[in-house]
Design a protein around this motif. Structure first.
Motif, PDB file in Angstrom:
ATOM      1  N   GLU A 107      -6.107   5.791 -20.784  1.00 44.15           N
ATOM      2  CA  GLU A 107      -6.795   4.691 -22.160  1.00 44.15           C
ATOM      3  C   GLU A 107      -7.215   3.092 -21.868  1.00 44.15           C
ATOM      4  OE1 GLU A 107      -4.505   7.145 -22.863  1.00 44.15           O
ATOM      5  OE2 GLU A 107      -6.062   8.654 -22.990  1.00 44.15           O
ATOM      6  N   GLN A 108      -5.941   2.758 -22.363  1.00 44.15           N
ATOM      7  CA  GLN A 108      -5.490   1.446 -22.482  1.00 44.15           C
ATOM      8  C   GLN A 108      -5.726   0.035 -21.052  1.00 44.15           C
ATOM      9  OE1 GLN A 108      -1.000   1.578 -23.950  1.00 44.15           O
ATOM     10  NE2 GLN A 108      -1.641   0.708 -25.771  1.00 44.15           N
ATOM     11  N   GLN A 109      -4.793   0.999 -20.130  1.00 44.78           N
ATOM     12  CA  GLN A 109      -5.659   0.918 -18.163  1.00 44.78           C
ATOM     13  C   GLN A 109      -7.168   0.290 -18.587  1.00 44.78           C
ATOM     14  OE1 GLN A 109      -3.094   2.609 -15.339  1.00 44.78           O
ATOM     15  NE2 GLN A 109      -1.831   3.218 -16.690  1.00 44.78           N
ATOM     16  N   HIS A 147       1.232  -1.397  -6.459  1.00 48.08           N
ATOM     17  CA  HIS A 147       2.675  -2.520  -6.915  1.00 48.08           C
ATOM     18  C   HIS A 147       1.582  -2.409  -8.651  1.00 48.08           C
ATOM     19  CE1 HIS A 147       2.927  -6.265  -7.946  1.00 48.08           C
ATOM     20  NE2 HIS A 147       1.890  -6.558  -8.734  1.00 48.08           N
ATOM     21  N   GLU A 148      -0.260  -1.745  -8.525  1.00 48.80           N
ATOM     22  CA  GLU A 148      -0.832  -1.969 -10.056  1.00 48.80           C
ATOM     23  C   GLU A 148      -0.040  -0.934 -11.136  1.00 48.80           C
ATOM     24  OE1 GLU A 148      -5.051   0.447 -10.767  1.00 48.80           O
ATOM     25  OE2 GLU A 148      -5.130  -1.882 -10.549  1.00 48.80           O
ATOM     26  N   LYS A 149      -0.199   0.061 -10.106  1.00 50.75           N
ATOM     27  CA  LYS A 149       0.394   1.660 -11.398  1.00 50.75           C
ATOM     28  C   LYS A 149       2.215   1.076 -11.430  1.00 50.75           C
ATOM     29  CE  LYS A 149       1.551   6.318 -10.268  1.00 50.75           C
ATOM     30  NZ  LYS A 149       1.694   7.507  -9.239  1.00 50.75           N
ATOM     31  N   LYS A 150       2.820   0.067 -10.831  1.00 48.81           N
ATOM     32  CA  LYS A 150       4.200   0.115 -11.825  1.00 48.81           C
ATOM     33  C   LYS A 150       3.944  -1.515 -12.502  1.00 48.81           C
ATOM     34  CE  LYS A 150       7.962  -2.881 -10.103  1.00 48.81           C
ATOM     35  NZ  LYS A 150       8.766  -3.521  -8.306  1.00 48.81           N
ATOM     36  N   VAL A 151       3.152  -1.700 -12.263  1.00 47.29           N
ATOM     37  CA  VAL A 151       2.651  -2.868 -12.885  1.00 47.29           C
ATOM     38  C   VAL A 151       2.237  -2.498 -14.735  1.00 47.29           C
ATOM     39  CG1 VAL A 151       1.343  -5.063 -14.150  1.00 47.29           C
ATOM     40  CG2 VAL A 151       2.476  -4.816 -11.533  1.00 47.29           C
ATOM     41  N   LEU A 152       1.375  -1.109 -14.553  1.00 44.19           N
ATOM     42  CA  LEU A 152       0.936  -0.284 -15.683  1.00 44.19           C
ATOM     43  C   LEU A 152       1.163   0.806 -16.294  1.00 44.19           C
ATOM     44  CD1 LEU A 152      -2.990  -1.268 -14.428  1.00 44.19           C
ATOM     45  CD2 LEU A 152      -1.574  -2.687 -15.832  1.00 44.19           C
ATOM     46  N   ALA A 153       2.488   0.457 -15.527  1.00 41.67           N
ATOM     47  CA  ALA A 153       3.484   2.325 -16.083  1.00 41.67           C
ATOM     48  C   ALA A 153       3.225   2.527 -16.840  1.00 41.67           C
ATOM     49  CB  ALA A 153       4.547   2.284 -15.014  1.00 41.67           C
ATOM     50  N   ASP A 154       3.884   1.410 -18.354  1.00 44.14           N
ATOM     51  CA  ASP A 154       4.254   1.496 -19.616  1.00 44.14           C
ATOM     52  C   ASP A 154       2.469   1.257 -20.586  1.00 44.14           C
ATOM     53  OD1 ASP A 154       6.626   0.565 -19.237  1.00 44.14           O
ATOM     54  OD2 ASP A 154       6.868  -0.840 -19.914  1.00 44.14           O
TER      55      ASP A 154
END
Length: 123
Positions: free
Chosen positions: A105-107, A94-101
Motif C-alpha cells: 500500500e505504501q509503495q 533495483h526498485e524491489k530492493k529499494v522499496l523492500a521496507d
C-alpha cells in the motif's frame, strides 16, 4: 533511487540516455520525436542526435508514419528490445530492493504521488 540505478547500468557500459529513450519507447513504441521528447525531457537537438546514433547502432528504427507522411515514428529494433528487456528487469529488481521496507500500500501511494508530481511538472 534513479542515480543508483544509473550507476549500475553505466558500470555495464550503457548510457543513461539510451536507457531513458528505450524505457520510454518500451512503454509506448512508435512515438514521434516530439512525443518521445515529452517523455525523456532532453533538448530537441540532443534527442535527435541520440536517435540517429541509436539507429546506427541498430537499437532503434525510424520509419515514416503511414497516416502522416511528414511524420517519422521511432520504434525499438529487435536488438534494442533485447537490451531494454534486460535493463527493465534490472530496474524492477533495483526498485524491489529499494522499496523492500515499505508495504504494498505504501509503495502504491508513493508511486501514485510521484506520477502526479511528474504530471504537474510537465504542465
Amino acid at each position: 533511487m534513479s542515480e543508483q540505478f544509473h550507476h549500475q547500468i553505466q558500470a555495464q557500459g550503457w548510457s543513461t540516455n539510451y536507457w531513458r529513450i528505450l524505457a520510454s519507447l518500451s512503454d509506448e513504441d512508435g512515438l514521434t520525436l516530439t512525443q518521445l521528447n515529452q517523455r525523456v525531457l532532453f533538448k530537441q537537438p540532443t534527442l535527435s542526435k541520440l536517435v540517429v546514433k541509436m539507429e546506427s547502432e541498430k537499437l532503434l528504427i525510424r520509419q515514416k508514419d503511414d497516416a502522416d507522411k511528414r511524420s517519422v515514428k521511432i520504434t525499438i529494433s529487435p536488438k534494442g528490445r533485447t537490451l531494454v528487456a534486460d535493463l527493465l528487469a534490472q530496474a524492477k529488481a533495483h526498485e524491489k530492493k529499494v522499496l523492500a521496507d515499505y508495504s504494498v500500500e505504501q509503495q502504491q501511494l508513493l508511486k501514485g504521488m510521484l506520477r502526479r508530481l511528474v504530471l504537474h511538472l510537465q504542465d
